[in-house]
Design an enzyme around this catalytic site. Structure first.
Site, PDB file in Angstrom:
ATOM      1  N   LYS A 158       0.899  -1.372   0.173  1.00 16.94           N
ATOM      2  CA  LYS A 158      -0.206  -0.153  -0.031  1.00 16.94           C
ATOM      3  C   LYS A 158       0.963   1.159  -0.104  1.00 16.94           C
ATOM      4  CE  LYS A 158      -4.030   1.907   2.465  1.00 16.94           C
ATOM      5  NZ  LYS A 158      -4.967   2.153   1.513  1.00 16.94           N
TER       6      LYS A 158
HETATM    7  C1  LIG Z   1      -6.555   0.109  -3.923  1.00 22.10           C
HETATM    8  C2  LIG Z   1      -7.329  -0.513  -2.918  1.00 22.10           C
HETATM    9  N1  LIG Z   1      -7.944  -1.640  -2.833  1.00 22.10           N
HETATM   10  C3  LIG Z   1      -8.541  -2.012  -1.718  1.00 22.10           C
HETATM   11  C4  LIG Z   1      -8.484  -1.235  -0.621  1.00 22.10           C
HETATM   12  C5  LIG Z   1      -9.426  -1.966   0.712  1.00 22.10           C
HETATM   13  O1  LIG Z   1      -8.542  -2.282   1.733  1.00 22.10           O
HETATM   14  P1  LIG Z   1      -8.933  -2.348   3.372  1.00 22.10           P
HETATM   15  O2  LIG Z   1     -10.060  -3.108   3.462  1.00 22.10           O
HETATM   16  O3  LIG Z   1      -7.687  -3.003   3.816  1.00 22.10           O
HETATM   17  O4  LIG Z   1      -9.157  -0.756   3.625  1.00 22.10           O
HETATM   18  C6  LIG Z   1      -8.188  -0.244  -0.481  1.00 22.10           C
HETATM   19  C7  LIG Z   1      -8.066   0.715   0.843  1.00 22.10           C
HETATM   20  O5  LIG Z   1      -7.209   0.717   1.490  1.00 22.10           O
HETATM   21  C8  LIG Z   1      -7.317   0.555  -1.317  1.00 22.10           C
HETATM   22  O6  LIG Z   1      -6.964   1.576  -1.742  1.00 22.10           O
END
Ligand SMILES: Cc1ncc(COP(=O)(O)O)c(C=O)c1O
Length: 323
Positions: A158
Site C-alpha cells: 500500500k
Molecule cells: C486500492 C485499494 N484496494 C482495496 C482497499 C481496501 O483495503 P482495506 O479493506 O484494507 O481498507 C483499499 C483501501 O485501503 C485500496 O486503497
C-alpha cells in the site's frame, strides 16, 4: 474534531495539526516514496474499538519491507503510538492514517540514503461514498485505466505511488457522473475499485478477484470472506471476466473507507434488480454488527482503546504478564 484539527504524531512527538510539516525537498513529495495504512476505530456500546489494527500494522510493515524501508519504530511501538494518538485526541471514532515515508536528505532517485520517518494522522470520516449509498448503492463504470501490471508497481504494497493510478480511475469516474470506477488488470480480468475491493454474487455464490489480479489485499475483503463463510455462503477467489459484472445478481465494494457499499449499476446497466441484494445486505448486517460491537467478536477483531474498556484491560494485563 474534524479533518484539520487535533494532534498529529510525528516521529514520536505529538504536534498540532497546523505544525505537522515536512520540507518540500523531502523524497516522498517528489517520488511517492511512502507506505501507509487506512484503519478505523468505532464507537461501540462497549467503548472505542480499533478494527483489526494488528492486521493493518502487519500490512504496513510488509509494504515497507517490499520498498526496503526500515520504519524508525518497531511494529508494536507504532501500534501503541496509534492508540496513544487516539487517546491524546480523545476520539470516540475516527479514521486512522499511519504513514511511513522517505524524508529529507537528497533528491536523487535512490531512496536508500534517505531517512525513513513516520507519522499518524486521525480524523472523523463518515460513510466515504455517502450514508445513503450504504442502502441504495452506487453507480459505477468500468475504468478505461487498468491496474498496474504484475512486476511493475507491486499492488500488495500500500504505497502512495499506487494512488496515482487510483486517482486516474477516480477522476475519470467522477467527471463522467459515476461514484467510482472498477479497474481491470492488464489482462482484462476484473481487479478492484480506486480504493476498495470488489465482490460479485451470482447464483448464491460470492466471487472476488484473487491477489494475483493486481489488487490490494484488503483487510475488509478478508473480513467479508470470513463473515460470508461464517454465514454459510460459498466464496470463490478467482480471475473474473469483465462481463460477469453485467450478469451478476449483486455486487458490492469492500474497504475500510467504503465499508460494504452496494453497487446498483455498472456502465449504466442495472445490477440484478437495481437494488441492494439480500446477500449484500446480510453481509453488511454481519459486518456492521461486528464493528459496532453488537455481535460477539469471535475473531478478535476489536481492540479497545481507553483504560477500563473491556479489551484495553485484557491487553494491559497481557503486556504486564509478558514484562
Ligand atoms: C486500492 C485499494 N484496494 C482495496 C482497499 C481496501 O483495503 P482495506 O479493506 O484494507 O481498507 C483499499 C483501501 O485501503 C485500496 O486503497
Amino acid at each position: 474534531m474534524s479533518f484539520g484539527t487535533g494532534k498529529i504524531w510525528m516521529n514520536g512527538t505529538l504536534v498540532d495539526w497546523a505544525d505537522a510539516k515536512i520540507h518540500i525537498g523531502s523524497h516522498v513529495v517528489h517520488y511517492g516514496s511512502a507506505v501507509f495504512e487506512g484503519a478505523r476505530c468505532y464507537d461501540t456500546p462497549r467503548g472505542t474499538a480499533c478494527f483489526r489494527l494488528d492486521t493493518h500494522m502487519a500490512r504496513l510493515y510488509d509494504s515497507a519491507k517490499i520498498y526496503r524501508m526500515e520504519p524508525p519504530q518497531s511494529k508494536s511501538d507504532l501500534h501503541a503510538a496509534v492508540l496513544e494518538t487516539i487517546r491524546a485526541n480523545k476520539y470516540k471514532a475516527c479514521y486512522i492514517r499511519p504513514i511511513v515515508y522517505r524524508g529529507y536528505h537528497t533528491l536523487g532517485v535512490n531512496p536508500l540514503p534517505v531517512p525513513v520517518d513516520a507519522a499518524i494522522l486521525l480524523w472523523e470520516w463518515g460513510a466515504y461514498l455517502g450514508e445513503d449509498c450504504l442502502t441504495n448503492g452506487v453507480d459505477v463504470r468500468v475504468s478505461s485505466w487498468a491496474r498496474a501490471a504484475a512486476n511493475t508497481f507491486p499492488t500488495l504494497a500500500k504505497t502512495s505511488a499506487n494512488y496515482a493510478n487510483s486517482s486516474l480511475i477516480k477522476m475519470e469516474a467522477i467527471t463522467e457522473g459515476y461514484s467510482e470506477g472498477i479497474a481491470l488488470d492488464t489482462a482484462g480480468y476484473i481487479s478492484e475499485g480506486s480504493g476498495q475491493n470488489l465482490f460479485l454474487v451470482r447464483h448464491n455464490t460470492i466471487y472476488t478477484p484473487p491477489v494475483t489480479a493486481s489488487i490490494l489485499p484488503g483487510i475488509t475483503r478478508d473480513s467479508v470472506i470470513t463473515l460470508a463463510k461464517d454465514l454459510g455462503f460459498k466464496v470463490r477467489e478467482e480471475m473474473l471476466p469483465r462481463e460477469l459484472l453485467y450478469i451478476a445478481d449483486e455486487a458490492f465494494f469492500a474497504g475500510t473507507a467504503v465499508e460494504i457499499t452496494p453497487i446498483r449499476s455498472v456502465d449504466k446497466m442495472p445490477m440484478g434488480n437495481g437494488r441492494r441484494g439480500p446477500i449484500t445486505e446480510a453481509l453488511q448486517q454481519a459486518f456492521f454488527d461486528t464493528i459496532n460491537g453488537r455481535l460477539e467478536d469471535k475473531h478478535g477483531w476489536l481492540e479497545f482503546v481507553y483504560e477500563g474498556e473491556p479489551r484495553a484491560a485484557a491487553v494491559a494485563g497481557a503486556r504486564a504478564a509478558r514484562a
